[in-house]
Design a protein around this motif. Structure first.
Motif, short mmCIF file in Angstrom:
data_model
loop_
_atom_site.label_atom_id
_atom_site.label_comp_id
_atom_site.label_asym_id
_atom_site.label_seq_id
_atom_site.Cartn_x
_atom_site.Cartn_y
_atom_site.Cartn_z
N LEU A 171 0.79 -1.24 -0.13
CA LEU A 171 0.18 -0.11 0.07
C LEU A 171 1.16 1.05 0.19
CD1 LEU A 171 -2.85 1.72 0.39
CD2 LEU A 171 -2.65 1.17 2.43
N GLY A 172 0.62 2.29 -0.96
CA GLY A 172 1.26 3.19 -1.47
C GLY A 172 0.42 4.48 -0.33
N PHE A 173 0.78 5.41 0.06
CA PHE A 173 0.29 6.88 0.27
C PHE A 173 0.94 7.76 0.17
CE2 PHE A 173 -0.81 10.41 3.28
CZ PHE A 173 -1.90 10.74 3.53
N ARG A 174 0.05 8.30 -1.07
CA ARG A 174 0.77 10.45 -1.19
C ARG A 174 -0.29 11.37 -0.33
NH1 ARG A 174 2.65 12.72 -6.87
NH2 ARG A 174 3.15 14.58 -5.71
N ALA A 175 0.02 12.53 0.76
CA ALA A 175 -0.18 13.80 0.83
C ALA A 175 -0.53 14.73 0.30
CB ALA A 175 0.47 14.01 1.89
N GLY A 176 -1.74 13.99 0.44
CA GLY A 176 -2.46 15.77 -0.33
C GLY A 176 -2.26 17.47 -0.22
N ARG A 177 -1.83 17.71 -1.39
CA ARG A 177 -1.25 19.32 -0.92
C ARG A 177 -1.45 19.99 0.44
NH1 ARG A 177 -2.78 23.01 -5.72
NH2 ARG A 177 -2.42 21.41 -7.01
N ALA A 178 -2.89 19.95 0.34
CA ALA A 178 -3.31 20.48 1.88
C ALA A 178 -2.63 20.10 3.08
CB ALA A 178 -5.48 20.44 1.52
N LEU A 179 -2.74 18.33 2.90
CA LEU A 179 -1.80 17.77 4.33
C LEU A 179 -0.62 18.52 4.10
CD1 LEU A 179 -1.78 16.16 6.93
CD2 LEU A 179 -1.83 14.30 4.55
N ARG A 180 0.66 18.39 3.22
CA ARG A 180 1.40 18.37 2.95
C ARG A 180 1.79 20.55 3.30
NH1 ARG A 180 1.27 16.28 -2.10
NH2 ARG A 180 1.86 18.41 -3.31
N GLN A 181 0.87 21.41 2.76
CA GLN A 181 1.52 22.38 3.77
C GLN A 181 0.57 22.75 5.03
OE1 GLN A 181 -1.32 24.51 0.39
NE2 GLN A 181 0.40 24.77 -0.57
N ARG A 182 -0.07 21.14 5.74
CA ARG A 182 -0.30 21.82 7.21
C ARG A 182 0.80 21.38 7.59
NH1 ARG A 182 -6.56 21.39 9.21
NH2 ARG A 182 -5.19 21.87 11.82
N LEU A 183 1.67 20.71 8.11
CA LEU A 183 2.63 19.97 8.12
C LEU A 183 3.95 20.98 7.71
CD1 LEU A 183 1.88 15.91 6.96
CD2 LEU A 183 1.64 16.93 9.02
N ASN A 184 3.84 21.37 6.66
CA ASN A 184 5.16 21.68 6.87
C ASN A 184 4.56 23.08 5.86
OD1 ASN A 184 7.11 19.43 7.02
ND2 ASN A 184 6.62 19.09 5.04
N PRO A 185 4.48 24.33 7.08
CA PRO A 185 3.69 25.10 6.72
C PRO A 185 5.18 26.48 5.84
CG PRO A 185 3.64 25.33 9.24
CD PRO A 185 4.09 23.91 8.29
N ALA A 186 4.27 26.91 4.97
CA ALA A 186 5.69 27.55 4.27
C ALA A 186 6.33 28.97 5.34
CB ALA A 186 5.14 28.75 3.21
N PRO A 187 7.41 29.07 5.48
CA PRO A 187 8.07 29.67 6.31
C PRO A 187 7.78 31.28 5.83
CG PRO A 187 9.50 29.28 4.70
CD PRO A 187 8.48 28.40 4.15
N ARG A 188 7.61 32.10 7.09
CA ARG A 188 7.15 33.12 7.35
C ARG A 188 8.52 34.48 6.98
NH1 ARG A 188 3.69 33.93 12.58
NH2 ARG A 188 2.22 32.10 12.04
N SER A 189 8.10 35.03 6.37
CA SER A 189 9.15 36.08 5.82
C SER A 189 8.99 37.23 6.72
CB SER A 189 8.87 36.66 3.93
OG SER A 189 7.56 37.64 4.15
N PRO A 190 10.83 37.30 6.93
CA PRO A 190 10.58 38.48 8.21
C PRO A 190 9.86 39.95 7.72
CG PRO A 190 12.85 37.94 6.79
CD PRO A 190 11.81 36.91 6.49
N THR A 191 9.76 40.09 8.92
CA THR A 191 8.83 41.80 8.29
C THR A 191 10.26 43.27 8.40
OG1 THR A 191 8.85 42.43 11.04
CG2 THR A 191 7.24 41.38 10.11
N PRO A 192 9.64 43.50 6.76
CA PRO A 192 10.39 44.70 7.27
C PRO A 192 11.21 45.80 7.69
CG PRO A 192 8.62 45.11 5.15
CD PRO A 192 8.99 43.74 6.58
N PRO A 193 12.01 45.98 8.06
CA PRO A 193 12.09 46.98 9.72
C PRO A 193 11.61 48.40 8.77
CG PRO A 193 14.31 46.92 8.33
CD PRO A 193 13.40 45.68 7.49
N PRO A 194 11.18 49.57 9.66
CA PRO A 194 10.18 50.16 9.90
C PRO A 194 11.33 51.34 8.87
CG PRO A 194 10.84 50.30 11.75
CD PRO A 194 10.55 48.92 11.80
N SER A 195 10.59 51.84 8.12
CA SER A 195 11.08 53.25 7.22
C SER A 195 11.57 54.14 8.02
CB SER A 195 10.64 53.28 6.21
OG SER A 195 9.33 53.86 6.58
N PRO A 196 12.75 54.78 8.40
CA PRO A 196 13.03 56.16 9.01
C PRO A 196 12.02 57.29 8.69
CG PRO A 196 15.42 55.30 7.58
CD PRO A 196 14.06 54.62 7.21
N GLY A 197 11.27 57.52 8.99
CA GLY A 197 11.09 59.29 8.99
C GLY A 197 9.98 59.67 8.98
#
Length: 104
Positions: A78-104
């Protein structure tokens, strides 16, 4: 998670359903999956994944104790292949760091 854990969670999340009905529902789903797989059919649960029986070809193996050659017949596995939604839930995309506030 055990089958009993699944039933308990369903009962907690659906207090309007009787536990005996939940047991029957889970048993019916599992029985249907089992029957389909044993008939050689592929089963796809969108968002979760797909189960598919595949043939493992026959080969010549060796008895580890005697070294004697042993014919190993074709087998289904028996083979199992995880669906896209399950893969995304198990391995969420890394959050991009928030940019520093602009001076001024």
């Amino acid at each position: 998670m055990l089958k009993s854990d699944l039933i308990q969670r369903l009962a907690t999340e659906n207090p309007h359903l009787r536990p005996v009905d939940l047991v029957r529902a889970v048993e019916a789903v599992l029985q249907t999956l089992h029957r389909g797989l044993s008939e050689g059919r592929r089963i796809e649960l969108r968002g979760f994944g797909s189960f598919a029986p595949t043939v493992r070809r026959a080969y010549v193996g060796r008895n580890p104790k005697s070294g004697e050659r042993v014919e190993v017949p074709d087998r289904l596995r028996l083979g199992f292949r995880a669906g896209r939604a399950l893969r995304q839930r198990l391995n969420p995309a890394p959050r991009s760091p928030t940019p520093p506030p602009s001076p001024g």
